[in-house]
Design a protein around this motif. Structure first.
Motif, mmCIF file in Angstrom:
data_model
loop_
_atom_site.group_PDB
_atom_site.id
_atom_site.type_symbol
_atom_site.label_atom_id
_atom_site.label_comp_id
_atom_site.label_asym_id
_atom_site.label_seq_id
_atom_site.Cartn_x
_atom_site.Cartn_y
_atom_site.Cartn_z
ATOM 1 N N ASP A 47 17.443 -3.875 15.341
ATOM 2 C CA ASP A 47 17.969 -5.087 14.718
ATOM 3 C C ASP A 47 18.314 -4.829 13.246
ATOM 4 O OD1 ASP A 47 18.429 -7.931 14.463
ATOM 5 O OD2 ASP A 47 16.571 -7.926 13.265
ATOM 6 N N LYS A 48 17.424 -4.135 12.536
ATOM 7 C CA LYS A 48 17.676 -3.850 11.105
ATOM 8 C C LYS A 48 18.849 -2.890 10.929
ATOM 9 C CE LYS A 48 13.151 -4.871 9.218
ATOM 10 N NZ LYS A 48 11.794 -4.426 8.966
ATOM 11 N N LEU A 49 18.957 -1.939 11.866
ATOM 12 C CA LEU A 49 20.061 -0.971 11.801
ATOM 13 C C LEU A 49 21.396 -1.715 11.793
ATOM 14 C CD1 LEU A 49 20.692 2.246 12.253
ATOM 15 C CD2 LEU A 49 21.185 1.538 14.582
ATOM 16 N N PHE A 55 1.492 3.708 5.903
ATOM 17 C CA PHE A 55 1.170 3.552 4.486
ATOM 18 C C PHE A 55 0.028 4.457 4.044
ATOM 19 C CE2 PHE A 55 3.196 -0.658 5.095
ATOM 20 C CZ PHE A 55 4.050 -0.650 3.999
ATOM 21 N N ASN A 56 0.233 5.167 2.956
ATOM 22 C CA ASN A 56 -0.830 5.866 2.226
ATOM 23 C C ASN A 56 -1.618 6.875 3.056
ATOM 24 O OD1 ASN A 56 -2.223 6.513 -0.042
ATOM 25 N ND2 ASN A 56 -3.723 4.873 0.164
ATOM 26 N N SER A 57 -1.022 7.410 4.110
ATOM 27 C CA SER A 57 -1.731 8.468 4.841
ATOM 28 C C SER A 57 -0.912 9.751 4.685
ATOM 29 C CB SER A 57 -1.875 8.096 6.312
ATOM 30 O OG SER A 57 -0.594 7.914 6.854
ATOM 31 N N HIS A 80 0.796 -1.237 0.000
ATOM 32 C CA HIS A 80 0.000 0.000 0.000
ATOM 33 C C HIS A 80 0.824 1.281 0.000
ATOM 34 C CE1 HIS A 80 -3.723 -2.138 0.449
ATOM 35 N NE2 HIS A 80 -3.222 -2.826 1.466
ATOM 36 N N SER A 81 2.120 1.197 -0.214
ATOM 37 C CA SER A 81 2.919 2.432 -0.170
ATOM 38 C C SER A 81 2.468 3.386 -1.278
ATOM 39 C CB SER A 81 4.403 2.097 -0.324
ATOM 40 O OG SER A 81 5.138 3.286 -0.479
ATOM 41 N N SER A 82 2.271 4.663 -0.901
ATOM 42 C CA SER A 82 1.818 5.683 -1.867
ATOM 43 C C SER A 82 2.977 6.500 -2.415
ATOM 44 C CB SER A 82 0.875 6.646 -1.154
ATOM 45 O OG SER A 82 1.585 7.291 -0.093
ATOM 46 N N GLY A 83 4.125 6.439 -1.737
ATOM 47 C CA GLY A 83 5.265 7.272 -2.126
ATOM 48 C C GLY A 83 5.287 8.618 -1.410
ATOM 49 N N LYS A 84 4.227 8.927 -0.624
ATOM 50 C CA LYS A 84 4.137 10.276 -0.025
ATOM 51 C C LYS A 84 5.339 10.600 0.880
ATOM 52 C CE LYS A 84 -0.903 10.434 -0.017
ATOM 53 N NZ LYS A 84 -2.101 10.297 0.816
ATOM 54 N N MET A 85 5.746 9.602 1.693
ATOM 55 C CA MET A 85 6.858 9.866 2.621
ATOM 56 C C MET A 85 8.146 10.147 1.845
ATOM 57 S SD MET A 85 7.307 9.989 5.955
ATOM 58 C CE MET A 85 8.438 11.358 5.798
ATOM 59 N N GLY A 86 8.428 9.307 0.864
ATOM 60 C CA GLY A 86 9.669 9.469 0.092
ATOM 61 C C GLY A 86 9.664 10.757 -0.729
ATOM 62 N N ALA A 125 11.823 4.310 12.262
ATOM 63 C CA ALA A 125 10.854 3.241 12.507
ATOM 64 C C ALA A 125 9.448 3.806 12.546
ATOM 65 C CB ALA A 125 11.172 2.575 13.846
ATOM 66 N N ASN A 126 8.539 3.189 11.798
ATOM 67 C CA ASN A 126 7.123 3.574 11.921
ATOM 68 C C ASN A 126 6.250 2.348 12.126
ATOM 69 O OD1 ASN A 126 6.836 4.797 8.434
ATOM 70 N ND2 ASN A 126 7.561 2.861 9.211
ATOM 71 N N ASP A 127 5.186 2.591 12.917
ATOM 72 C CA ASP A 127 4.238 1.523 13.221
ATOM 73 C C ASP A 127 3.175 1.525 12.127
ATOM 74 O OD1 ASP A 127 2.290 -0.134 14.136
ATOM 75 O OD2 ASP A 127 2.246 0.669 16.179
ATOM 76 N N SER A 178 2.364 16.023 9.819
ATOM 77 C CA SER A 178 2.225 15.777 8.381
ATOM 78 C C SER A 178 3.541 15.236 7.827
ATOM 79 C CB SER A 178 1.870 17.075 7.659
ATOM 80 O OG SER A 178 2.986 17.939 7.682
ATOM 81 N N LYS A 179 3.456 14.426 6.781
ATOM 82 C CA LYS A 179 4.684 13.865 6.206
ATOM 83 C C LYS A 179 5.587 14.987 5.690
ATOM 84 C CE LYS A 179 3.131 9.183 5.329
ATOM 85 N NZ LYS A 179 2.607 8.164 4.441
ATOM 86 N N ARG A 180 4.985 16.087 5.228
ATOM 87 C CA ARG A 180 5.765 17.218 4.731
ATOM 88 C C ARG A 180 6.612 17.807 5.868
ATOM 89 N NH1 ARG A 180 5.854 22.520 3.985
ATOM 90 N NH2 ARG A 180 4.303 22.932 5.491
ATOM 91 N N ILE A 188 18.107 -3.943 -1.245
ATOM 92 C CA ILE A 188 18.717 -2.762 -1.870
ATOM 93 C C ILE A 188 19.548 -1.955 -0.868
ATOM 94 C CG2 ILE A 188 18.225 -0.605 -3.093
ATOM 95 C CD1 ILE A 188 15.553 -2.021 -4.018
ATOM 96 N N VAL A 189 18.909 -1.612 0.260
ATOM 97 C CA VAL A 189 19.607 -0.731 1.204
ATOM 98 C C VAL A 189 20.828 -1.436 1.808
ATOM 99 C CG1 VAL A 189 18.290 -1.204 3.333
ATOM 100 C CG2 VAL A 189 19.170 1.083 2.913
ATOM 101 N N ALA A 190 20.711 -2.751 2.046
ATOM 102 C CA ALA A 190 21.856 -3.496 2.590
ATOM 103 C C ALA A 190 22.988 -3.538 1.576
ATOM 104 C CB ALA A 190 21.421 -4.908 2.984
ATOM 105 N N ILE A 234 18.741 7.310 1.087
ATOM 106 C CA ILE A 234 17.599 7.131 2.002
ATOM 107 C C ILE A 234 16.606 6.146 1.375
ATOM 108 C CG2 ILE A 234 15.777 8.282 3.307
ATOM 109 C CD1 ILE A 234 17.294 10.943 2.883
ATOM 110 N N ALA A 235 16.398 5.026 2.054
ATOM 111 C CA ALA A 235 15.535 3.967 1.505
ATOM 112 C C ALA A 235 14.159 4.041 2.152
ATOM 113 C CB ALA A 235 16.180 2.604 1.750
ATOM 114 N N THR A 236 13.275 4.790 1.514
ATOM 115 C CA THR A 236 11.903 4.915 2.028
ATOM 116 C C THR A 236 10.988 3.883 1.376
ATOM 117 O OG1 THR A 236 12.373 7.273 1.844
ATOM 118 C CG2 THR A 236 10.190 6.690 2.587
ATOM 119 N N ALA A 237 11.433 3.326 0.257
ATOM 120 C CA ALA A 237 10.554 2.438 -0.527
ATOM 121 C C ALA A 237 10.153 1.198 0.262
ATOM 122 C CB ALA A 237 11.268 2.018 -1.812
ATOM 123 N N ALA A 238 8.942 0.775 0.013
ATOM 124 C CA ALA A 238 8.467 -0.496 0.560
ATOM 125 C C ALA A 238 8.714 -1.547 -0.525
ATOM 126 C CB ALA A 238 6.989 -0.399 0.900
#
Ligand code: PMT
Length: 420
Positions: free
Chosen positions: A355-357, A377-379, A225-231, A367-369, A399-401, A326-328, A286-290
């Motif tokens: 752990d991912k870090l 996602f998508n908000s 459901h990623s919209s791309g808004k954050m990235g 980190a986001n919940d 806001s993501k902005r 990709i990010v790794a 910066i790896a924002t992609a899902a």
């Protein structure tokens, strides 16, 4: 982060952006003119220099003396003012400006500006300046919704004039609807956002955004459901910070921020190729992609038919193969850029992020919940915890902005620490 701390952080970013900027605040006739007083206070708190120009109508709502006292400068009222012309005349004033902000902008003023009139000081300044112009419309909802006003605003935007708002809500006349001037705090923040932060001058930043799609057959795919808004918001903040910005976008329906070099991809493997190439020559990744962790092992040439399914009628098995991380892979490069990941979690959010870090050798992870309502996602909003090897900081829902601005500040700070 408590709201007052969040506000402090926002203020720090904006302060840098507005510091020593020359702002002409144009005030036109409308009840929202009284808010100009607070707006001037905020702009000056951000270290901007403010000169006020008032139309005749504005003077019916607030006195020039009030705005003079707050701005610390004489208020400019008339086009043909011998006293002003001897000091700072209208052409000098037009050249002095880094930004002309008109708040409130009445329907009448917007119409005169659209027509290119120069029949008072403010319209003349708008014609004479090469500085950016932003207007904050304020009027009755019916006047705002009138097709002529809408056409005027569209024409102004086509000419490159920025519109701040308007907001919606209860109006001074008792009507409810769009046409309210944005609040002074929002206007000062939006004004700040028009100037580069300078945080990333001479830096190259690569950002991945959006989902990937992993084809099953010619008409079906696995995605999220990623919209791309954050990235995309991060790309805007990187550009505002003066970075040369590359945005590697999965399939999303967003326009890239002006100035970003956009590379469109569909699948994780395409994103991997684009990212590894771009990361070879960047300072911050910066790896924002899902990114889909898995893809179907076999891509069917033709649409898979139910009746030809070799499995049973009720179930279907699709074998999946692991996608490259990709990010790794970017963080494993010998000339690794400062590498930032995101962690989308539904439980033990911060623990899994830590752990991912470590596992992906990242310099920072956000980190986001993604199970919480109204964020992720998508908000339009998000709430995160920024985690780096020596610490972590929570940022409440915003806001993501706005969040993107704060995150870029964190990244700049940690980047400088690791590279000094
Ligand atoms: O796009 P929006 O609608 O605005 O939503 C924003 C978001 C929720 C997508 C964003 O905030 C976010 O959390 N992005 C990361 C999503 C994700 O895939 O998280 P992850 O925990 O599965 O992956 C960890 C990190 O590894 C991420 O930086 C991811 O980009 C990266 N990754 C994952 C798998 C893979 N094959 N390659 C990767 O680079």
């Amino acid at each position: 982060m408590p709201i007052n701390l969040l506000y402090q952080a926002i203020l720090t970013v904006s302060k840098a952006q507005l510091s020593n900027k020359h702002i002409i605040l144009g005030v036109t006739g409308g009840i929202a003119a009284y808010k100009a007083a607070e707006l001037i206070r905020l702009l000056r708190q951000h270290n901007a220099q403010v000169r006020v120009v008032m139309t005749q109508g504005a003077r019916e709502f607030i006195t020039p003396l009030t705005l003079q006292a707050l701005s610390g400068n004489p208020v400019h009222l008339d086009l043909l003012d011998p006293e002003a012309e001897a000091g700072m005349g209208h052409i000098e004033l037009a050249k002095w400006a880094d930004l002309i902000l008109i708040a409130p902008a009445s329907a009448n003023f917007i119409a005169r500006l659209t027509n290119g009139q120069a029949d008072d000081l403010l319209t003349t300044l708008c014609l004479a300046t090469i500085a950016p112009i932003a207007i904050a419309p304020a009027m009755n909802q019916a006047m705002w919704l009138n097709s002529q006003t809408q056409r005027n605003c569209q024409q102004l935007q086509d000419k490159g004039i920025t519109l701040f708002g308007p907001g919606s809500g209860t109006q001074a006349c008792g009507d409810v609807g769009p046409g309210r001037m944005l609040e002074p705090l929002e206007l000062s923040e939006l004004s700040a956002a028009l100037f580069p932060t300078g945080l990333f001058s001479d830096k190259k930043i690569v950002i991945t955004a959006g989902p990937t799609r992993e084809a099953i057959d010619p008409v079906r795919y696995i995605s999220n459901h990623s919209s791309g808004k954050m990235g995309f918001a991060l790309a805007q903040a990187a550009i505002d910070g003066g970075a040369q910005t590359t945005l590697i976008a999965g399939p999303v329906s967003l326009e890239a921020p002006e100035g970003a070099a956009r590379i469109d991809v569909i699948s994780a493997r395409q994103m991997y190729d684009a990212a590894l190439t771009a990361a070879a020559d960047c300072d911050i990744f910066i790896a924002t992609a899902a990114v889909a962790d898995y893809r179907p092992t076999k891509l069917a040439d033709q649409k898979i038919k139910k009746d030809r399914n070799p499995n049973t009628q009720d179930t279907m098995v699709i074998e999946l193969s692991l996608n490259p991380d990709i990010v790794a892979a970017v963080a494993a490069r010998p000339d690794k850029p400062f590498t930032v990941g995101f962690a989308a979690e539904t439980q033990q959010v911060v623990d899994y992020a830590h752990d991912k870090l470590t596992r992906k050798n990242l310099d920072m992870i956000i980190a986001n919940d993604v199970s919480a309502a109204g964020i992720g996602f998508n908000s339009d909003d998000n709430a995160v915890t920024v985690v780096w090897p020596q610490g972590q900081q929570q940022i409440e829902k915003t806001s993501k902005r706005q969040l993107a601005k704060l995150l870029m500040e964190h990244i700049a700070k940690q980047y400088q620490r690791t590279n000094s």
